[in-house]
Scaffold this motif. Sequence first.
Motif, PDB file in Angstrom:
ATOM      1  N   MET A 258     -32.652  46.860  21.868  1.00 42.92           N
ATOM      2  CA  MET A 258     -31.522  47.460  21.194  1.00 42.92           C
ATOM      3  C   MET A 258     -31.622  48.980  21.270  1.00 42.92           C
ATOM      4  SD  MET A 258     -28.733  46.815  19.459  1.00 42.92           S
ATOM      5  CE  MET A 258     -28.423  45.789  18.091  1.00 42.92           C
ATOM      6  N   ALA A 259     -32.825  49.525  21.043  1.00 50.89           N
ATOM      7  CA  ALA A 259     -32.990  50.973  21.095  1.00 50.89           C
ATOM      8  C   ALA A 259     -32.703  51.501  22.497  1.00 50.89           C
ATOM      9  CB  ALA A 259     -34.392  51.353  20.651  1.00 50.89           C
ATOM     10  N   ARG A 260     -33.164  50.768  23.511  1.00 51.49           N
ATOM     11  CA  ARG A 260     -32.898  51.184  24.892  1.00 51.49           C
ATOM     12  C   ARG A 260     -31.401  51.171  25.165  1.00 51.49           C
ATOM     13  NH1 ARG A 260     -32.088  48.719  29.909  1.00 51.49           N
ATOM     14  NH2 ARG A 260     -32.126  46.722  28.864  1.00 51.49           N
ATOM     15  N   ALA A 261     -30.721  50.173  24.662  1.00 54.87           N
ATOM     16  CA  ALA A 261     -29.279  50.075  24.857  1.00 54.87           C
ATOM     17  C   ALA A 261     -28.554  51.263  24.220  1.00 54.87           C
ATOM     18  CB  ALA A 261     -28.747  48.768  24.293  1.00 54.87           C
ATOM     19  N   LYS A 262     -29.020  51.688  23.058  1.00 54.88           N
ATOM     20  CA  LYS A 262     -28.399  52.836  22.396  1.00 54.88           C
ATOM     21  C   LYS A 262     -28.640  54.119  23.185  1.00 54.88           C
ATOM     22  CE  LYS A 262     -28.326  51.213  17.650  1.00 54.88           C
ATOM     23  NZ  LYS A 262     -28.816  51.425  16.289  1.00 54.88           N
ATOM     24  N   ARG A 263     -29.853  54.270  23.714  1.00 57.15           N
ATOM     25  CA  ARG A 263     -30.167  55.473  24.487  1.00 57.15           C
ATOM     26  C   ARG A 263     -29.325  55.559  25.753  1.00 57.15           C
ATOM     27  NH1 ARG A 263     -35.942  54.364  23.729  1.00 57.15           N
ATOM     28  NH2 ARG A 263     -35.649  53.188  25.625  1.00 57.15           N
ATOM     29  N   THR A 264     -29.151  54.456  26.402  1.00 52.77           N
ATOM     30  CA  THR A 264     -28.418  54.451  27.666  1.00 52.77           C
ATOM     31  C   THR A 264     -26.938  54.133  27.480  1.00 52.77           C
ATOM     32  OG1 THR A 264     -28.984  52.137  28.063  1.00 52.77           O
ATOM     33  CG2 THR A 264     -30.462  53.797  28.979  1.00 52.77           C
ATOM     34  N   ARG A 265     -26.521  53.968  26.226  1.00 54.85           N
ATOM     35  CA  ARG A 265     -25.128  53.688  25.862  1.00 54.85           C
ATOM     36  C   ARG A 265     -24.621  52.370  26.427  1.00 54.85           C
ATOM     37  NH1 ARG A 265     -22.101  59.221  24.801  1.00 54.85           N
ATOM     38  NH2 ARG A 265     -23.897  60.393  24.154  1.00 54.85           N
ATOM     39  N   GLU A 266     -25.530  51.440  26.581  1.00 53.73           N
ATOM     40  CA  GLU A 266     -25.144  50.096  27.011  1.00 53.73           C
ATOM     41  C   GLU A 266     -24.712  49.305  25.791  1.00 53.73           C
ATOM     42  OE1 GLU A 266     -28.534  48.338  28.864  1.00 53.73           O
ATOM     43  OE2 GLU A 266     -28.677  49.882  30.395  1.00 53.73           O
ATOM     44  N   THR A 267     -23.890  48.321  26.006  1.00 49.89           N
ATOM     45  CA  THR A 267     -23.527  47.450  24.895  1.00 49.89           C
ATOM     46  C   THR A 267     -24.475  46.264  24.878  1.00 49.89           C
ATOM     47  OG1 THR A 267     -21.917  46.330  26.278  1.00 49.89           O
ATOM     48  CG2 THR A 267     -21.096  48.103  24.882  1.00 49.89           C
ATOM     49  N   TYR A 268     -24.745  45.775  23.703  1.00 46.32           N
ATOM     50  CA  TYR A 268     -25.676  44.665  23.530  1.00 46.32           C
ATOM     51  C   TYR A 268     -24.963  43.530  22.819  1.00 46.32           C
ATOM     52  CZ  TYR A 268     -29.512  41.885  21.704  1.00 46.32           C
ATOM     53  OH  TYR A 268     -30.352  40.852  21.398  1.00 46.32           O
ATOM     54  N   PHE A 269     -24.816  42.412  23.483  1.00 44.09           N
ATOM     55  CA  PHE A 269     -24.204  41.237  22.896  1.00 44.09           C
ATOM     56  C   PHE A 269     -25.189  40.081  22.988  1.00 44.09           C
ATOM     57  CE2 PHE A 269     -20.599  43.715  24.510  1.00 44.09           C
ATOM     58  CZ  PHE A 269     -19.896  43.880  23.337  1.00 44.09           C
ATOM     59  N   PRO A 270     -25.774  39.684  21.849  1.00 42.31           N
ATOM     60  CA  PRO A 270     -26.713  38.565  21.895  1.00 42.31           C
ATOM     61  C   PRO A 270     -25.994  37.258  22.247  1.00 42.31           C
ATOM     62  CG  PRO A 270     -26.293  39.198  19.633  1.00 42.31           C
ATOM     63  CD  PRO A 270     -25.593  40.195  20.508  1.00 42.31           C
ATOM     64  N   ALA A 271     -26.746  36.338  22.799  1.00 43.05           N
ATOM     65  CA  ALA A 271     -26.180  35.032  23.162  1.00 43.05           C
ATOM     66  C   ALA A 271     -25.761  34.287  21.887  1.00 43.05           C
ATOM     67  CB  ALA A 271     -27.202  34.218  23.921  1.00 43.05           C
TER      68      ALA A 271
ATOM     69  N   GLY B  50     -27.530  37.993   8.668  1.00 40.42           N
ATOM     70  CA  GLY B  50     -26.284  38.527   9.211  1.00 40.42           C
ATOM     71  C   GLY B  50     -25.628  37.560  10.188  1.00 40.42           C
ATOM     72  N   THR B  51     -26.442  36.914  11.007  1.00 45.56           N
ATOM     73  CA  THR B  51     -25.930  35.920  11.943  1.00 45.56           C
ATOM     74  C   THR B  51     -25.332  34.763  11.162  1.00 45.56           C
ATOM     75  OG1 THR B  51     -27.621  36.534  13.552  1.00 45.56           O
ATOM     76  CG2 THR B  51     -26.556  34.392  13.854  1.00 45.56           C
ATOM     77  N   MET B  52     -26.038  34.340  10.145  1.00 42.95           N
ATOM     78  CA  MET B  52     -25.575  33.247   9.290  1.00 42.95           C
ATOM     79  C   MET B  52     -24.226  33.616   8.656  1.00 42.95           C
ATOM     80  SD  MET B  52     -26.242  30.402   7.893  1.00 42.95           S
ATOM     81  CE  MET B  52     -24.962  29.783   6.872  1.00 42.95           C
ATOM     82  N   TYR B  53     -24.127  34.826   8.164  1.00 44.49           N
ATOM     83  CA  TYR B  53     -22.911  35.313   7.522  1.00 44.49           C
ATOM     84  C   TYR B  53     -21.730  35.276   8.497  1.00 44.49           C
ATOM     85  CZ  TYR B  53     -19.908  38.394   4.756  1.00 44.49           C
ATOM     86  OH  TYR B  53     -18.871  38.918   4.041  1.00 44.49           O
ATOM     87  N   ASN B  54     -21.975  35.694   9.743  1.00 46.41           N
ATOM     88  CA  ASN B  54     -20.910  35.691  10.752  1.00 46.41           C
ATOM     89  C   ASN B  54     -20.411  34.277  11.039  1.00 46.41           C
ATOM     90  OD1 ASN B  54     -21.002  38.461  11.047  1.00 46.41           O
ATOM     91  ND2 ASN B  54     -22.439  38.378  12.736  1.00 46.41           N
ATOM     92  N   TYR B  55     -21.314  33.321  11.162  1.00 46.38           N
ATOM     93  CA  TYR B  55     -20.895  31.959  11.483  1.00 46.38           C
ATOM     94  C   TYR B  55     -20.211  31.277  10.299  1.00 46.38           C
ATOM     95  CZ  TYR B  55     -22.785  32.004  16.134  1.00 46.38           C
ATOM     96  OH  TYR B  55     -23.003  32.296  17.452  1.00 46.38           O
ATOM     97  N   VAL B  56     -20.628  31.584   9.087  1.00 47.36           N
ATOM     98  CA  VAL B  56     -19.941  31.039   7.911  1.00 47.36           C
ATOM     99  C   VAL B  56     -18.549  31.653   7.814  1.00 47.36           C
ATOM    100  CG1 VAL B  56     -19.961  30.960   5.385  1.00 47.36           C
ATOM    101  CG2 VAL B  56     -22.024  30.444   6.656  1.00 47.36           C
ATOM    102  N   GLY B  57     -18.407  32.910   8.191  1.00 45.97           N
ATOM    103  CA  GLY B  57     -17.093  33.559   8.221  1.00 45.97           C
ATOM    104  C   GLY B  57     -16.149  32.861   9.189  1.00 45.97           C
TER     105      GLY B  57
END
Length: 57
Positions: free
Chosen positions: A1-14, A46-53
């Motif tokens: 995640m930190a590398r993605a922020k440095r290089t401005r890449e987006t990070y989308f977990p599976a 947070g993942t749990m919260y998203n799926y319950v939403g």
Amino acid sequence: MARAKRTRETYFPAPLPIQQQQEIFELQKQGFSMNKISKRLGIAYGTMYNYVGKLKT
């Protein structure tokens, strides 16, 4: 995640496997709290919260 922020890449977990999503919904129907479900399944609150939403929509 930190590398993605440095290089401005987006990070989308599976996404969670369908079987695990169904287990979340079943435990929610049985009255388990989101905190207990997340600990039981070993996923972040947070993942749990998203799926319950998604269940409520």
